[in-house]
Design a protein around this motif. Sequence first.
Motif, PDB file in Angstrom:
ATOM      1  N   ASP A 103      61.939  94.196 -12.908  1.00  0.00           N
ATOM      2  CA  ASP A 103      62.164  95.491 -13.540  1.00  0.00           C
ATOM      3  C   ASP A 103      60.836  96.143 -13.922  1.00  0.00           C
ATOM      4  OD1 ASP A 103      64.888  95.072 -13.275  1.00  0.00           O
ATOM      5  OD2 ASP A 103      65.109  94.273 -15.308  1.00  0.00           O
ATOM      6  N   ALA A 104      59.920  95.361 -14.491  1.00  0.00           N
ATOM      7  CA  ALA A 104      58.616  95.907 -14.886  1.00  0.00           C
ATOM      8  C   ALA A 104      57.823  96.356 -13.662  1.00  0.00           C
ATOM      9  CB  ALA A 104      57.833  94.851 -15.675  1.00  0.00           C
ATOM     10  N   PHE A 105      57.855  95.571 -12.599  1.00  0.00           N
ATOM     11  CA  PHE A 105      57.101  95.921 -11.394  1.00  0.00           C
ATOM     12  C   PHE A 105      57.647  97.183 -10.741  1.00  0.00           C
ATOM     13  CE2 PHE A 105      56.380  95.689  -6.800  1.00  0.00           C
ATOM     14  CZ  PHE A 105      54.995  95.630  -6.783  1.00  0.00           C
ATOM     15  N   THR A 106      58.953  97.213 -10.524  1.00  0.00           N
ATOM     16  CA  THR A 106      59.518  98.389  -9.844  1.00  0.00           C
ATOM     17  C   THR A 106      59.341  99.651 -10.684  1.00  0.00           C
ATOM     18  OG1 THR A 106      61.726  97.896 -10.701  1.00  0.00           O
ATOM     19  CG2 THR A 106      61.195  97.084  -8.490  1.00  0.00           C
ATOM     20  N   SER A 107      59.436  99.521 -11.994  1.00  0.00           N
ATOM     21  CA  SER A 107      59.271 100.683 -12.860  1.00  0.00           C
ATOM     22  C   SER A 107      57.812 101.117 -12.978  1.00  0.00           C
ATOM     23  CB  SER A 107      59.839 100.357 -14.252  1.00  0.00           C
ATOM     24  OG  SER A 107      59.575 101.398 -15.140  1.00  0.00           O
ATOM     25  N   ASN A 108      56.945 100.163 -13.302  1.00  0.00           N
ATOM     26  CA  ASN A 108      55.545 100.501 -13.600  1.00  0.00           C
ATOM     27  C   ASN A 108      54.684 100.725 -12.367  1.00  0.00           C
ATOM     28  OD1 ASN A 108      56.319 100.124 -16.250  1.00  0.00           O
ATOM     29  ND2 ASN A 108      55.428  98.096 -16.411  1.00  0.00           N
ATOM     30  N   VAL A 109      54.973 100.075 -11.288  1.00  0.00           N
ATOM     31  CA  VAL A 109      54.138 100.209 -10.080  1.00  0.00           C
ATOM     32  C   VAL A 109      54.777 101.140  -9.058  1.00  0.00           C
ATOM     33  CG1 VAL A 109      53.028  98.969  -8.181  1.00  0.00           C
ATOM     34  CG2 VAL A 109      53.155  97.913 -10.451  1.00  0.00           C
ATOM     35  N   LEU A 110      56.072 100.982  -8.836  1.00  0.00           N
ATOM     36  CA  LEU A 110      56.738 101.751  -7.792  1.00  0.00           C
ATOM     37  C   LEU A 110      57.374 103.039  -8.299  1.00  0.00           C
ATOM     38  CD1 LEU A 110      58.457  98.775  -5.925  1.00  0.00           C
ATOM     39  CD2 LEU A 110      56.188  99.753  -5.538  1.00  0.00           C
ATOM     40  N   GLY A 111      57.543 103.156  -9.609  1.00  0.00           N
ATOM     41  CA  GLY A 111      58.164 104.349 -10.169  1.00  0.00           C
ATOM     42  C   GLY A 111      59.649 104.436  -9.861  1.00  0.00           C
ATOM     43  N   LYS A 112      60.286 103.285  -9.689  1.00  0.00           N
ATOM     44  CA  LYS A 112      61.718 103.238  -9.366  1.00  0.00           C
ATOM     45  C   LYS A 112      62.388 102.190 -10.252  1.00  0.00           C
ATOM     46  CE  LYS A 112      61.050 104.167  -4.414  1.00  0.00           C
ATOM     47  NZ  LYS A 112      61.592 105.491  -4.376  1.00  0.00           N
ATOM     48  N   SER A 113      63.689 102.335 -10.434  1.00  0.00           N
ATOM     49  CA  SER A 113      64.439 101.267 -11.085  1.00  0.00           C
ATOM     50  C   SER A 113      64.682 100.181 -10.037  1.00  0.00           C
ATOM     51  CB  SER A 113      65.773 101.803 -11.616  1.00  0.00           C
ATOM     52  OG  SER A 113      66.623 102.117 -10.531  1.00  0.00           O
ATOM     53  N   SER A 114      65.095  99.018 -10.490  1.00  0.00           N
ATOM     54  CA  SER A 114      65.387  97.933  -9.545  1.00  0.00           C
ATOM     55  C   SER A 114      66.488  98.333  -8.569  1.00  0.00           C
ATOM     56  CB  SER A 114      65.792  96.666 -10.292  1.00  0.00           C
ATOM     57  OG  SER A 114      64.705  96.186 -11.030  1.00  0.00           O
ATOM     58  N   SER A 115      67.501  99.045  -9.044  1.00  0.00           N
ATOM     59  CA  SER A 115      68.588  99.458  -8.154  1.00  0.00           C
ATOM     60  C   SER A 115      68.113 100.524  -7.157  1.00  0.00           C
ATOM     61  CB  SER A 115      69.795  99.950  -8.954  1.00  0.00           C
ATOM     62  OG  SER A 115      69.445 101.049  -9.743  1.00  0.00           O
ATOM     63  N   GLN A 116      67.219 101.408  -7.596  1.00  0.00           N
ATOM     64  CA  GLN A 116      66.668 102.397  -6.664  1.00  0.00           C
ATOM     65  C   GLN A 116      65.823 101.700  -5.587  1.00  0.00           C
ATOM     66  OE1 GLN A 116      64.648 104.799  -9.608  1.00  0.00           O
ATOM     67  NE2 GLN A 116      66.071 106.509  -9.271  1.00  0.00           N
ATOM     68  N   TYR A 117      65.081 100.671  -5.997  1.00  0.00           N
ATOM     69  CA  TYR A 117      64.265  99.918  -5.044  1.00  0.00           C
ATOM     70  C   TYR A 117      65.151  99.227  -4.013  1.00  0.00           C
ATOM     71  CZ  TYR A 117      60.834  96.464  -3.358  1.00  0.00           C
ATOM     72  OH  TYR A 117      60.013  95.696  -2.575  1.00  0.00           O
ATOM     73  N   LYS A 118      66.248  98.612  -4.471  1.00  0.00           N
ATOM     74  CA  LYS A 118      67.178  97.961  -3.541  1.00  0.00           C
ATOM     75  C   LYS A 118      67.817  98.979  -2.607  1.00  0.00           C
ATOM     76  CE  LYS A 118      68.214  94.058  -6.517  1.00  0.00           C
ATOM     77  NZ  LYS A 118      69.161  93.437  -7.423  1.00  0.00           N
ATOM     78  N   SER A 142      58.400  98.086 -25.615  1.00  0.00           N
ATOM     79  CA  SER A 142      57.627  96.925 -26.025  1.00  0.00           C
ATOM     80  C   SER A 142      58.199  95.627 -25.470  1.00  0.00           C
ATOM     81  CB  SER A 142      57.528  96.856 -27.546  1.00  0.00           C
ATOM     82  OG  SER A 142      58.802  96.658 -28.101  1.00  0.00           O
ATOM     83  N   ILE A 143      59.515  95.595 -25.189  1.00  0.00           N
ATOM     84  CA  ILE A 143      60.136  94.396 -24.655  1.00  0.00           C
ATOM     85  C   ILE A 143      59.771  94.196 -23.194  1.00  0.00           C
ATOM     86  CG2 ILE A 143      62.375  93.391 -24.029  1.00  0.00           C
ATOM     87  CD1 ILE A 143      63.456  94.600 -26.636  1.00  0.00           C
ATOM     88  N   GLN A 144      59.597  95.281 -22.451  1.00  0.00           N
ATOM     89  CA  GLN A 144      59.293  95.172 -21.031  1.00  0.00           C
ATOM     90  C   GLN A 144      57.966  94.442 -20.863  1.00  0.00           C
ATOM     91  OE1 GLN A 144      58.794  98.816 -18.818  1.00  0.00           O
ATOM     92  NE2 GLN A 144      60.023  97.940 -17.180  1.00  0.00           N
ATOM     93  N   ALA A 145      57.994  93.368 -20.112  1.00  0.00           N
ATOM     94  CA  ALA A 145      56.824  92.518 -19.936  1.00  0.00           C
ATOM     95  C   ALA A 145      55.777  93.190 -19.061  1.00  0.00           C
ATOM     96  CB  ALA A 145      57.254  91.213 -19.305  1.00  0.00           C
ATOM     97  N   GLU A 146      54.537  92.839 -19.324  1.00  0.00           N
ATOM     98  CA  GLU A 146      53.457  93.292 -18.467  1.00  0.00           C
ATOM     99  C   GLU A 146      53.479  92.440 -17.210  1.00  0.00           C
ATOM    100  OE1 GLU A 146      48.916  94.374 -19.267  1.00  0.00           O
ATOM    101  OE2 GLU A 146      49.337  92.235 -19.439  1.00  0.00           O
ATOM    102  N   VAL A 147      53.340  93.062 -16.076  1.00  0.00           N
ATOM    103  CA  VAL A 147      53.380  92.343 -14.808  1.00  0.00           C
ATOM    104  C   VAL A 147      51.975  92.334 -14.199  1.00  0.00           C
ATOM    105  CG1 VAL A 147      54.055  94.364 -13.445  1.00  0.00           C
ATOM    106  CG2 VAL A 147      54.647  92.105 -12.651  1.00  0.00           C
TER     107      VAL A 147
END
Length: 135
Positions: free
Chosen positions: A67-82, A16-21
């Motif tokens: 964090d919300a974008f990489t998780s919800n759209v890309l299916g990756k954590s921010s560190s995985q994206y980097k 619930s804390i994770q913001a909608e992007v």
Amino acid sequence: MSKYFVASTLLALSFSIQAEVAVIVNPSNGATLDKDAIAKIYLGKAKSFSDGTKVNAVGLNSGGAVDAFTSNVLGKSSSQYKAYWSKLIFTGKGTPPETLDSEQAVIEFVAANADAIGYVESAKVTGAVKVVGKF
């Protein structure tokens, strides 16, 4: 039993804390975009919109929207994206989207460039840009 209750409560709160992007484009952009198309753009697998216009993607340096974008759209954590982009950069196979320092800067960039795409927290979207998806 109480450990499970605390763990499940914390898990529920983290969602619930994770913001909608919101993924935004210039209002003049008529291309259609779905989650897969957006992911391909940000992973360097697509270089243009569905109408053939070259895409100019921007992101954010850090924050909850990243964090919300990489998780919800890309299916990756921010560190995985980097790490994904570090590998492509190291092998010379790609250049990551430019990152900006604030959500206001992303909105201003997208509003000023017809070929731009970006993302910000949904609550920060203004009328200067068009929302193509909320995740």
